[in-house]
Design a protein around this motif. Structure first.
Motif, PDB file in Angstrom:
ATOM      1  N   VAL A 111       0.837  -1.199   0.000  1.00 46.00           N
ATOM      2  CA  VAL A 111       0.000   0.000   0.000  1.00 46.00           C
ATOM      3  C   VAL A 111       0.870   1.246   0.000  1.00 46.00           C
ATOM      4  O   VAL A 111       1.848   1.330   0.742  1.00 46.00           O
ATOM      5  N   THR A 112       0.505   2.211  -0.846  1.00 45.92           N
ATOM      6  CA  THR A 112       1.195   3.496  -0.878  1.00 45.92           C
ATOM      7  C   THR A 112       0.272   4.545  -0.281  1.00 45.92           C
ATOM      8  O   THR A 112      -0.770   4.864  -0.854  1.00 45.92           O
ATOM      9  N   LEU A 113       0.651   5.073   0.887  1.00 47.96           N
ATOM     10  CA  LEU A 113      -0.217   6.018   1.580  1.00 47.96           C
ATOM     11  C   LEU A 113       0.310   7.452   1.529  1.00 47.96           C
ATOM     12  O   LEU A 113      -0.161   8.310   2.260  1.00 47.96           O
ATOM     13  N   ASN A 114       1.281   7.728   0.644  1.00 48.24           N
ATOM     14  CA  ASN A 114       1.778   9.100   0.573  1.00 48.24           C
ATOM     15  C   ASN A 114       0.832   9.958  -0.268  1.00 48.24           C
ATOM     16  O   ASN A 114      -0.145   9.478  -0.836  1.00 48.24           O
ATOM     17  N   ASP A 115       1.131  11.252  -0.338  1.00 41.87           N
ATOM     18  CA  ASP A 115       0.261  12.171  -1.080  1.00 41.87           C
ATOM     19  C   ASP A 115       0.940  12.696  -2.345  1.00 41.87           C
ATOM     20  O   ASP A 115       0.660  13.799  -2.800  1.00 41.87           O
ATOM     21  N   MET A 116       1.831  11.882  -2.921  1.00 41.28           N
ATOM     22  CA  MET A 116       2.561  12.312  -4.103  1.00 41.28           C
ATOM     23  C   MET A 116       1.699  12.322  -5.362  1.00 41.28           C
ATOM     24  O   MET A 116       2.158  12.690  -6.430  1.00 41.28           O
ATOM     25  N   PHE A 117       0.444  11.899  -5.247  1.00 43.23           N
ATOM     26  CA  PHE A 117      -0.402  11.845  -6.436  1.00 43.23           C
ATOM     27  C   PHE A 117      -0.989  13.206  -6.799  1.00 43.23           C
ATOM     28  O   PHE A 117      -1.565  13.367  -7.866  1.00 43.23           O
ATOM     29  N   TYR A 118      -0.871  14.200  -5.923  1.00 44.51           N
ATOM     30  CA  TYR A 118      -1.406  15.518  -6.247  1.00 44.51           C
ATOM     31  C   TYR A 118      -0.617  16.127  -7.408  1.00 44.51           C
ATOM     32  O   TYR A 118       0.613  16.218  -7.342  1.00 44.51           O
ATOM     33  N   PRO A 119      -1.295  16.567  -8.471  1.00 45.03           N
ATOM     34  CA  PRO A 119      -0.568  17.190  -9.587  1.00 45.03           C
ATOM     35  C   PRO A 119      -0.001  18.542  -9.173  1.00 45.03           C
ATOM     36  O   PRO A 119      -0.607  19.264  -8.378  1.00 45.03           O
ATOM     37  N   SER A 120       1.146  18.875  -9.700  1.00 50.93           N
ATOM     38  CA  SER A 120       1.761  20.163  -9.383  1.00 50.93           C
ATOM     39  C   SER A 120       2.157  20.872 -10.671  1.00 50.93           C
ATOM     40  O   SER A 120       2.439  20.234 -11.694  1.00 50.93           O
ATOM     41  N   PHE A 121       2.170  22.184 -10.606  1.00 54.00           N
ATOM     42  CA  PHE A 121       2.487  23.027 -11.757  1.00 54.00           C
ATOM     43  C   PHE A 121       3.569  24.018 -11.341  1.00 54.00           C
ATOM     44  O   PHE A 121       3.478  24.639 -10.288  1.00 54.00           O
ATOM     45  N   LYS A 122       4.573  24.134 -12.199  1.00 60.43           N
ATOM     46  CA  LYS A 122       5.731  24.961 -11.850  1.00 60.43           C
ATOM     47  C   LYS A 122       5.840  26.173 -12.770  1.00 60.43           C
ATOM     48  O   LYS A 122       5.807  26.052 -13.991  1.00 60.43           O
ATOM     49  N   PHE A 123       5.983  27.342 -12.150  1.00 60.96           N
ATOM     50  CA  PHE A 123       6.359  28.563 -12.860  1.00 60.96           C
ATOM     51  C   PHE A 123       7.860  28.728 -12.643  1.00 60.96           C
ATOM     52  O   PHE A 123       8.314  28.815 -11.503  1.00 60.96           O
ATOM     53  N   GLN A 124       8.612  28.779 -13.727  1.00 61.97           N
ATOM     54  CA  GLN A 124      10.067  28.714 -13.606  1.00 61.97           C
ATOM     55  C   GLN A 124      10.753  29.831 -14.385  1.00 61.97           C
ATOM     56  O   GLN A 124      10.448  30.067 -15.549  1.00 61.97           O
ATOM     57  N   TYR A 125      11.667  30.497 -13.702  1.00 60.08           N
ATOM     58  CA  TYR A 125      12.528  31.486 -14.364  1.00 60.08           C
ATOM     59  C   TYR A 125      13.967  30.999 -14.287  1.00 60.08           C
ATOM     60  O   TYR A 125      14.438  30.581 -13.225  1.00 60.08           O
ATOM     61  N   VAL A 126      14.660  31.041 -15.429  1.00 58.21           N
ATOM     62  CA  VAL A 126      16.087  30.727 -15.481  1.00 58.21           C
ATOM     63  C   VAL A 126      16.768  31.846 -16.250  1.00 58.21           C
ATOM     64  O   VAL A 126      16.315  32.244 -17.326  1.00 58.21           O
ATOM     65  N   SER A 127      17.841  32.370 -15.698  1.00 55.47           N
ATOM     66  CA  SER A 127      18.544  33.477 -16.352  1.00 55.47           C
ATOM     67  C   SER A 127      19.142  33.031 -17.680  1.00 55.47           C
ATOM     68  O   SER A 127      19.285  31.840 -17.952  1.00 55.47           O
ATOM     69  N   SER A 128      19.507  34.011 -18.497  1.00 56.29           N
ATOM     70  CA  SER A 128      19.996  33.706 -19.845  1.00 56.29           C
ATOM     71  C   SER A 128      21.234  32.820 -19.829  1.00 56.29           C
ATOM     72  O   SER A 128      21.436  32.002 -20.721  1.00 56.29           O
ATOM     73  N   GLY A 129      22.068  32.976 -18.833  1.00 52.13           N
ATOM     74  CA  GLY A 129      23.257  32.137 -18.745  1.00 52.13           C
ATOM     75  C   GLY A 129      23.026  30.846 -17.996  1.00 52.13           C
ATOM     76  O   GLY A 129      23.900  29.989 -17.928  1.00 52.13           O
ATOM     77  N   GLY A 130      21.860  30.720 -17.428  1.00 53.02           N
ATOM     78  CA  GLY A 130      21.533  29.502 -16.694  1.00 53.02           C
ATOM     79  C   GLY A 130      22.120  29.445 -15.304  1.00 53.02           C
ATOM     80  O   GLY A 130      22.102  28.399 -14.664  1.00 53.02           O
TER      81      GLY A 130
END
Length: 328
Positions: A203-222
């Motif tokens: 049985v897996t009783l964790n809550d990792m099934f919730y979908p997540s959405f990421k807003f991500q900024y990465v600089s031009s040079g990374g």
């Protein structure tokens, strides 16, 4: 696989024993070998004994019911909603930065469906007002079909959370009913093995099934990055349902009639029905660990509305059976 693992354990033990025999500590090594592998032999034969097999046979129906509940929870957890960013058009990205975005995490996420690469301002905005930005940048429209999808997700995820507690309680009750018949060494040293040998699924009783959405900024040079992650857990799903409802242009036939399938409404329906399944009559008084769900009598897919008169309490067995019949 288990035979291979056992062989490896015995081989490792033999090596340890031989090494110990070559030193002055050989009596200790021999004693440890006898204790450890004597117990392993005891465990091996116990799980094949007539006494254990009789216990397993006697409770097999309860274990199967527990496993069916586990399967049902996994089905509930698999509820997902797709994003629609197609209206934003298409463009070719040309990377002229010095480091060519070679940061591992950025390269991994750059084309992921649940990642939006954006400016720092948008990342900050998503932290301040996550639901608004989620709808705006991931294409969740303020319309009835989208609201229905999020309500279904909220209802299913809430049931999955309740189901995890019910499953743990039911499993503990089954194991408790046979506790006096299981030898103490097995109960203490082979708890997981005991559950598997009895027939319980892992049985897996964790809550990792919730979908997540990421807003991500990465600089031009990374070399610099920041992100904001919005996880659609129960509180955020409630917020999403209320947010979408407040922005939908309701049809006149629906306005004023439709309720929101929120956690509060779900709790109200369960209380209204006295925590009793409307089909089979199962209830929490008779089954303290019973998973109860809120069901649309006329499904949303067939035009049913989220109104109190169209909602009913069903036990997970009846709800699962109803869903299976509708798919036939």
């Amino acid at each position: 696989m288990s035979n291979l693992k056992s062989s490896a354990i015995w081989a490792a033990g033999a090596v340890v024993l031989l090494c110990g025999m070559a030193t002055s500590d050989w009596p200790i090594a021999l004693a440890l070998f006898v204790i450890v592998y004597g117990y392993k032999a005891y465990e091996f034969f116990y799980f094949r004994s007539a006494k254990f097999l009789a216990i397993k046979s006697r409770i097999s129906a309860h274990i199967q019911d527990c496993n069916n509940l586990n399967d049902h929870i996994e089905e509930l957890k698999s509820t997902q909603i797709g994003t629609d960013m197609s209206h934003r058009g298409h463009a070719e990205r040309r990377d002229n930065s010095r480091w060519n975005y070679k940061r591992t995490e950025f390269r991994k996420d750059s084309n992921a469906a649940n990642v939006y690469n954006c400016s720092r301002d948008i990342v900050a905005g998503a932290q301040r007002d996550p639901i608004k930005y989620l709808c705006k940048y991931f294409g969740f429209n303020a319309d009835e079909p989208t609201l229905n999808q999020f309500e279904t997700m909220l209802n299913n995820f809430t049931a999955a959370e309740d189901g995890k507690q019910a499953l743990a309680g039911e499993k503990n009750e089954i194991l408790g009913s046979i506790a006096n018949e299981i030898p103490l060494p097995i109960k203490v040293l082979a708890k997981k093995q005991l559950a598997r040998k009895l027939g319980f699924k892992d049985v897996t009783l964790n809550d990792m099934f919730y979908p997540s959405f990421k807003f991500q900024y990465v600089s031009s040079g990374g070399n610099a990055s920041t992100n904001s992650v919005v996880t659609l857990d129960i509180p955020n799903l409630n917020a999403m349902v209320e947010y979408l409802s407040g922005r939908i242009q309701w049809r006149k036939s629906v306005a004023g009639q439709r309720a929101l399938m929120t956690s509060a409404l779900r709790k109200y329906i369960l209380q209204r029905d006295n925590y009793t399944c409307r089909i089979c009559g199962a209830n929490l008084n008779a089954e303290p660990h019973l998973l109860l769900e809120v069901d649309h009598i006329i499904p949303v897919s067939k035009g049913g509305m989220t109104t109190e008169s169209n909602l009913q309490t069903l036990c997970w067995r009846c709800n699962r059976s109803k869903g299976a019949k509708m798919q036939e």
